[in-house]
Design a protein around this motif. Structure first.
Motif, PDB file in Angstrom:
ATOM      1  N   THR A   1      -3.177  -6.990   3.140  1.00  0.00           N
ATOM      2  CA  THR A   1      -3.333  -6.964   2.106  1.00  0.00           C
ATOM      3  C   THR A   1      -4.600  -6.148   1.887  1.00  0.00           C
ATOM      4  OG1 THR A   1      -4.868  -9.262   2.354  1.00  0.00           O
ATOM      5  CG2 THR A   1      -2.375  -9.429   1.128  1.00  0.00           C
TER       6      THR A   1
ATOM      7  N   GLY B   1      -3.942  -4.432  -5.653  1.00  0.00           N
ATOM      8  CA  GLY B   1      -3.344  -3.337  -4.919  1.00  0.00           C
ATOM      9  C   GLY B   1      -1.479  -3.836  -4.087  1.00  0.00           C
ATOM     10  N   HIS B   2      -1.296  -2.644  -3.318  1.00  0.00           N
ATOM     11  CA  HIS B   2      -0.163  -2.906  -3.177  1.00  0.00           C
ATOM     12  C   HIS B   2      -0.287  -4.535  -1.357  1.00  0.00           C
ATOM     13  CE1 HIS B   2       3.851  -2.673  -1.548  1.00  0.00           C
ATOM     14  NE2 HIS B   2       3.357  -2.074  -0.680  1.00  0.00           N
TER      15      HIS B   2
ATOM     16  N   TRP C   1       1.387 -12.913  -8.321  1.00  0.00           N
ATOM     17  CA  TRP C   1       2.594 -11.484  -7.764  1.00  0.00           C
ATOM     18  C   TRP C   1       3.866 -11.517  -7.701  1.00  0.00           C
ATOM     19  CZ3 TRP C   1       5.308 -11.954  -2.568  1.00  0.00           C
ATOM     20  CH2 TRP C   1       5.909 -10.602  -2.333  1.00  0.00           C
TER      21      TRP C   1
ATOM     22  N   ALA D   1       6.517  -7.297  -6.329  1.00  0.00           N
ATOM     23  CA  ALA D   1       6.434  -5.682  -6.474  1.00  0.00           C
ATOM     24  C   ALA D   1       4.788  -5.746  -5.659  1.00  0.00           C
ATOM     25  CB  ALA D   1       7.570  -5.515  -7.346  1.00  0.00           C
ATOM     26  N   ASP D   2       3.951  -4.068  -6.674  1.00  0.00           N
ATOM     27  CA  ASP D   2       3.118  -4.154  -6.681  1.00  0.00           C
ATOM     28  C   ASP D   2       1.758  -4.589  -7.181  1.00  0.00           C
ATOM     29  OD1 ASP D   2       3.581  -1.969  -4.749  1.00  0.00           O
ATOM     30  OD2 ASP D   2       4.562  -0.286  -6.281  1.00  0.00           O
TER      31      ASP D   2
ATOM     32  N   GLU E   1       2.057  -6.548   1.423  1.00  0.00           N
ATOM     33  CA  GLU E   1       3.341  -6.011   1.861  1.00  0.00           C
ATOM     34  C   GLU E   1       3.464  -7.510   3.370  1.00  0.00           C
ATOM     35  OE1 GLU E   1       5.897  -2.389   5.147  1.00  0.00           O
ATOM     36  OE2 GLU E   1       3.420  -2.036   3.983  1.00  0.00           O
TER      37      GLU E   1
ATOM     38  N   GLU F   1      -7.679  -6.291  -9.562  1.00  0.00           N
ATOM     39  CA  GLU F   1      -6.524  -5.918  -9.480  1.00  0.00           C
ATOM     40  C   GLU F   1      -6.720  -5.411  -7.591  1.00  0.00           C
ATOM     41  OE1 GLU F   1      -5.794  -2.819 -12.052  1.00  0.00           O
ATOM     42  OE2 GLU F   1      -5.174  -3.635 -13.420  1.00  0.00           O
TER      43      GLU F   1
END
Length: 264
Positions: free
Chosen positions: A147, A123-124, A242, A245-246, A126, A121
């Motif tokens: 990332t 994480g976030h 992906w 989102a998160d 953008e 996992e």
């Protein structure tokens, strides 16, 4: 005569190789020691060193230094290598790795001897937007993606000759004061891409976990592919999911190669 040494494991994930060393041996100058360890002619040889410790909560605390001695936030492939080391030395099937980009949960999917498959996992992530970089031979236009570490993703129909020089120039552009990882990406199908990477602090490598994520995210963002995305690199294949989102999930292999002692 007693020789002073640094015990290590060496691991690789899709050809991206790392040394796993306990933080007790980090010394006063981890950048210099990491350079010595990673030197492929006078040291052990690797793309980076993951200095590891285990905290009171049972998490593996990993501090990553690149082959040039610079410190990085995270490596997806390096994190899988750390997880493989943790399973080998401590047992279990879930490993929490605390990186400079946050905590990552690694779930063991399969194991055969010293070969592992993990889902992480990540994480976030953008998408920061498009950017045009002036380089020799014309401008490079790509997406800036985070990332947990920085990436510049450029889509190409074919990988150009001497692409490494172009990617190196992009990575060192004044547009990126802290430097950036650079990916050149070809779209192969609705769920498949291929990429080359020039990593900040390591140069050309066989693969990259965060680079695979950034490449897939950029391709999904542009509407070129749909999740999940099979991401091919010279060193092997990873799968990225992906949801825009998160939820960012990276699946791929890791292999423990050897262990030994570097003599100081």
């Amino acid at each position: 005569m007693k020789l002073n040494g640094v015990p290590f494991f060496k691991a690789e994930a899709c050809g991206n190789d790392f040394l796993i060393v306990e933080s007790a041996y980090i010394g006063n100058d981890p950048a210099e020691l990491s350079r010595r360890l990673c030197d492929r002619h006078r040291g052990i040889g690797a793309d980076g060193v993951e200095w590891v410790d285990v905290d009171a909560d049972g998490r593996v605390v990993a501090r990553l230094f690149n082959a040039d001695g610079s410190e990085a936030e995270i490596s997806g492939n390096g994190t899988r290598c750390v997880a493989a080391w943790a399973v080998e030395t401590r047992g279990g099937s879930e490993v929490r790795v605390l990186t400079a980009a946050g905590e990552k949960e690694c779930m063991l999917l399969r194991r055969s001897e010293h070969e592992f498959e993990f889902a992480i996992e990540m994480g976030h992530a953008e998408v920061m937007g498009e950017k045009t970089i002036a380089v020799a031979g014309g401008n490079a236009k790509g997406l800036v993606v985070s990332t947990g570490n920085p990436h510049f993703v450029e889509f190409v129909e074919q990988f150009p000759a001497r692409w490494q020089a172009r990617a190196g120039a992009i990575g060192q552009s004044r547009e990126f004061p802290q430097g950036t990882n650079v990916e050149l990406v070809r779209v192969l199908g609705r769920n498949k891409i291929e990429f080359r990477i020039f990593e900040r602090g390591a140069g050309e490598t066989q693969s990259s976990g965060t680079g695979s994520c950034a490449s897939a995210i950029a391709a999904i963002h542009n509407g070129f592919v749909s999740s999940p995305v099979e991401v091919q690199a010279p060193g092997g294949t990873q799968v990225v999911q992906w949801d825009r989102a998160d939820a960012l999930l990276l699946e791929g292999p890791a292999r423990l190669v050897c262990r030994g002692e570097f003599l100081l």
